[in-house]
Design a protein around this motif. Sequence first.
Motif, mmCIF file in Angstrom:
data_model
loop_
_atom_site.group_PDB
_atom_site.id
_atom_site.type_symbol
_atom_site.label_atom_id
_atom_site.label_comp_id
_atom_site.label_asym_id
_atom_site.label_seq_id
_atom_site.Cartn_x
_atom_site.Cartn_y
_atom_site.Cartn_z
ATOM 1 N N HIS A 14 39.850 40.486 33.756
ATOM 2 C CA HIS A 14 40.698 39.321 34.018
ATOM 3 C C HIS A 14 41.093 39.188 35.483
ATOM 4 O O HIS A 14 40.929 38.132 36.085
ATOM 5 C CB HIS A 14 41.954 39.416 33.124
ATOM 6 N N ARG A 15 41.567 40.223 36.064
ATOM 7 C CA ARG A 15 42.014 40.227 37.462
ATOM 8 C C ARG A 15 41.668 41.578 38.072
ATOM 9 O O ARG A 15 41.446 42.537 37.348
ATOM 10 C CB ARG A 15 43.532 39.985 37.545
ATOM 11 N N CYS B 257 45.140 42.709 28.110
ATOM 12 C CA CYS B 257 43.778 42.668 27.565
ATOM 13 C C CYS B 257 43.404 44.068 27.085
ATOM 14 O O CYS B 257 43.710 45.065 27.755
ATOM 15 C CB CYS B 257 42.773 42.215 28.625
ATOM 16 N N CYS C 222 45.175 46.933 29.202
ATOM 17 C CA CYS C 222 45.468 46.668 30.614
ATOM 18 C C CYS C 222 46.975 46.524 30.803
ATOM 19 O O CYS C 222 47.663 45.873 30.011
ATOM 20 C CB CYS C 222 44.728 45.411 31.067
HETATM 21 S S1 FES Z 1 44.597 41.775 34.807
HETATM 22 FE FE1 FES Z 1 45.252 40.450 33.253
HETATM 23 S S2 FES Z 1 44.937 41.626 31.484
HETATM 24 FE FE2 FES Z 1 44.183 42.866 33.033
#
Ligand code: FES
Length: 337
Positions: free
Chosen positions: A50-51, A72, A67
Amino acid sequence: MSFPRESWYVAATLDELGDGLVARRILDVPVVLYRLADGSVAALEDRCVHRPYPLSAGHRDGDRVVCGYHGCTYDPDGTCVLVPSQDNPPLGARVRAFPVHLSGPFVWVWMGTPGGSRLRPPPATPELEPRSGWSSTGGRRDVAAGFMLLHEHYLDLTNVFEMHAAMVPPGIEALPPLEEVEISEVSVSYVRELPPAPLAPWEAAASGLDTDEAFGRRETGAFVTPGLHRQTYTILDAEGPTFELVRLHGFTPLTRRSTRVFLQLAWRGSAVAPDADLRLGETFHAMSDRDTTVIETMQRCLDEDEAPRRYVNVKADRAAVRARRIVQSMIEEERGL
Ligand code: FES
């Protein structure tokens, strides 16, 4: 010099992996390691899909990793199975999972082409297996130098007179030349025999052998793979081996200029001292301290050289030069050169 990727490297020793998430940098890739309920080990790329956030900063939910930013959640095969803010995760959302192989204390990881690990098993380390009849101890350290400087250092033992004089058996003034260097396409090894001599203090303390007697020695060294260096040191009496020591170095490039060294010592013999683990541990960790100082200094000199210099090779460098060629050709092959 860079490093081959199509090879197994030691990611950790099993005792480093408890209940949590362990972050590592291996071949310049961030990796998170953790132990699964069935005792196996998962190795995932340490980045959320995601990031740009490390999974190792999150937490575990059983065999899954959550995470620590938006939650996530990943299976041990790297599949993202849950995004808390929506019903289903995006199709195909996953992080890379690396094959892992457990052998004795070593947790091996394959960072190369997916599927390639099936073609090349990790190198065997039978002396480290439980019930092998060998005793063993180990440790690890980070060295601020490229991994080939370490391989080359341990393929040329002529440094012992300058660096480790107390390790040399009394009366040995010079090492016989490396007559038996065995070279294959992927490995280099040598054998060297020493004439009979009394025991050096470290040998006497570990082996428990009679200090009034003279013994022969046979030493071997091998660049087994880019990730493993193997040395043996055998003390011989008239009957044959009476004390055997195996020194295994797992060399794992963290970056081009830093290496994690996993040192494992294994020994057996006819009269081994009860505190041989302490004696050998002290002796060889002190030796590694001195080795590290020299190897890190060489890396600094290389970094300071404005233009690459040519250094002169001598006869004792034969095995080291060959190992460098093998690694260079592995790297070129991977690049398709
Ligand atoms: S950075 Fe958003 S869930 Fe991991």
